[in-house]
Design an enzyme around this catalytic site. Structure first.
Site, PDB file in Angstrom:
ATOM      1  N   CYS A   1      -9.400   4.987   1.422  1.00 33.61           N
ATOM      2  CA  CYS A   1      -8.265   5.570   0.706  1.00 33.61           C
ATOM      3  C   CYS A   1      -7.756   6.868   1.337  1.00 33.61           C
ATOM      4  O   CYS A   1      -6.557   7.036   1.591  1.00 33.61           O
ATOM      5  CB  CYS A   1      -8.632   5.795  -0.756  1.00 33.61           C
ATOM      6  SG  CYS A   1     -10.030   6.944  -1.010  1.00 33.61           S
TER       7      CYS A   1
ATOM      8  N   HIS B   1     -10.813   9.297  -5.129  1.00 33.46           N
ATOM      9  CA  HIS B   1      -9.748   8.410  -4.670  1.00 33.46           C
ATOM     10  C   HIS B   1      -8.518   9.218  -4.272  1.00 33.46           C
ATOM     11  O   HIS B   1      -8.299  10.334  -4.754  1.00 33.46           O
ATOM     12  CB  HIS B   1      -9.380   7.408  -5.772  1.00 33.46           C
ATOM     13  CG  HIS B   1      -8.548   6.263  -5.296  1.00 33.46           C
ATOM     14  ND1 HIS B   1      -8.886   5.472  -4.243  1.00 33.46           N
ATOM     15  CD2 HIS B   1      -7.352   5.777  -5.763  1.00 33.46           C
ATOM     16  CE1 HIS B   1      -7.967   4.537  -4.066  1.00 33.46           C
ATOM     17  NE2 HIS B   1      -7.010   4.712  -4.977  1.00 33.46           N
TER      18      HIS B   1
ATOM     19  N   ASN C   1      -2.133   2.470  -2.093  1.00 31.19           N
ATOM     20  CA  ASN C   1      -3.473   2.968  -1.790  1.00 31.19           C
ATOM     21  C   ASN C   1      -4.367   1.881  -1.226  1.00 31.19           C
ATOM     22  O   ASN C   1      -4.162   0.694  -1.463  1.00 31.19           O
ATOM     23  CB  ASN C   1      -4.108   3.591  -3.028  1.00 31.19           C
ATOM     24  CG  ASN C   1      -4.103   2.669  -4.242  1.00 31.19           C
ATOM     25  OD1 ASN C   1      -4.911   2.815  -5.128  1.00 31.19           O
ATOM     26  ND2 ASN C   1      -3.187   1.718  -4.341  1.00 31.19           N
TER      27      ASN C   1
END
Length: 255
Positions: free
Chosen positions: A170, A216, A228
């Site tokens: 990510c 994240h 993402n």
């Protein structure tokens, strides 16, 4: 008179002896009787085969070169002992096992070579695909251009620790996209949650803003959606903010 009787008896006895009849007894009683008692016994006839010793013997002449066969020419079947038979069976079983093992090894080697060729083919295809599908960086340097550029990587693979279109996580994805616009970002999502200027709320967020926390990181594309890199199964996708799992996040603007 008595003398004449004795002579007569002797004559009879002599006659019987020559005729094959033996007298058993001749009783005379010169005083009381003139009767005779005679006993005879006959012998069975015996036939005796006689060999003619004077007959000429029969002989057979054989050539000295005649072949009557010998031990060297006799075809005698050969038999094997139980131990010899068991040894031959064991040797045959060992040979068969060795051949099967060799065949199995050859099959495994061929399978391994095939898998290697398939991996090389996939790697080559992936590299070629990445090379040909990497989008061109827009000339404009604003948030909308960043959001539009980032969405062109939907479907790119997720690789933990990766930072390129061939595979990224990510924060690696966010760092790569901003690097194409000349903006250098930290490597981790937690550090990216601290860059630029904070945006107070999602209502004020604009495409191209960074949304991140310690677990994240993503790029906002508008309407409550983000692009993402999720996981190895999903790769890079456009999703809702539910990708953060309900955890708090920070909205940061660098342009």
């Amino acid at each position: 008179m008595k003398r004449s009787i004795s002579i007569a008896a002797a004559a009879i006895a002599a006659t019987l002896a020559f005729s094959g009849v033996a007298p058993a007894a001749i009783a005379t009683d010169s005083a009381q009787s003139t009767d005779y008692v005679v006993s005879t016994r006959s012998f069975p006839k015996v036939n005796t085969a006689k060999t003619n010793l004077l007959a000429e013997a029969t002989s057979t002449d054989v050539d000295k070169d005649s072949n009557w066969g010998g031990l060297g020419s006799m075809d005698v079947p050969q038999t094997k002992s139980t131990a010899e038979k068991e040894a031959e069976a064991a040797a045959a079983a060992e040979k068969k096992a060795a051949e099967e093992a060799a065949a199995k090894a050859a099959q495994e080697q061929a399978a391994a070579a095939s898998r290697s060729e398939q991996r090389e083919s996939l790697d080559t295809t992936s590299t070629q695909s990445t090379t040909t599908t990497t989008p061109t960086v827009p000339t404009s340097k604003n948030g909308a251009a960043i959001a539009a550029y980032a969405q062109q990587f939907v479907g790119a693979p997720y690789v933990a620790g990766g930072t390129t279109p061939s595979g990224w996580d990510c924060s690696g994805f966010v760092m790569y996209v901003f690097a194409q616009f000349g903006i250098s970002l930290p490597r981790t999502s937690g550090a990216q949650a601290m860059v630029g200027t904070a945006v107070p709320s999602l209502a004020q967020a604009q495409p191209g803003d960074i949304i991140a926390n310690g677990n994240h990181a993503a790029i906002y594309v508008g309407n409550g959606m983000i692009v993402n890199a999720l996981n190895p199964a999903q790769g890079t996708q456009v999703t809702s903010l539910e990708a953060f799992g309900g955890a708090a996040y920070s909205i940061r603007r660098v342009l």
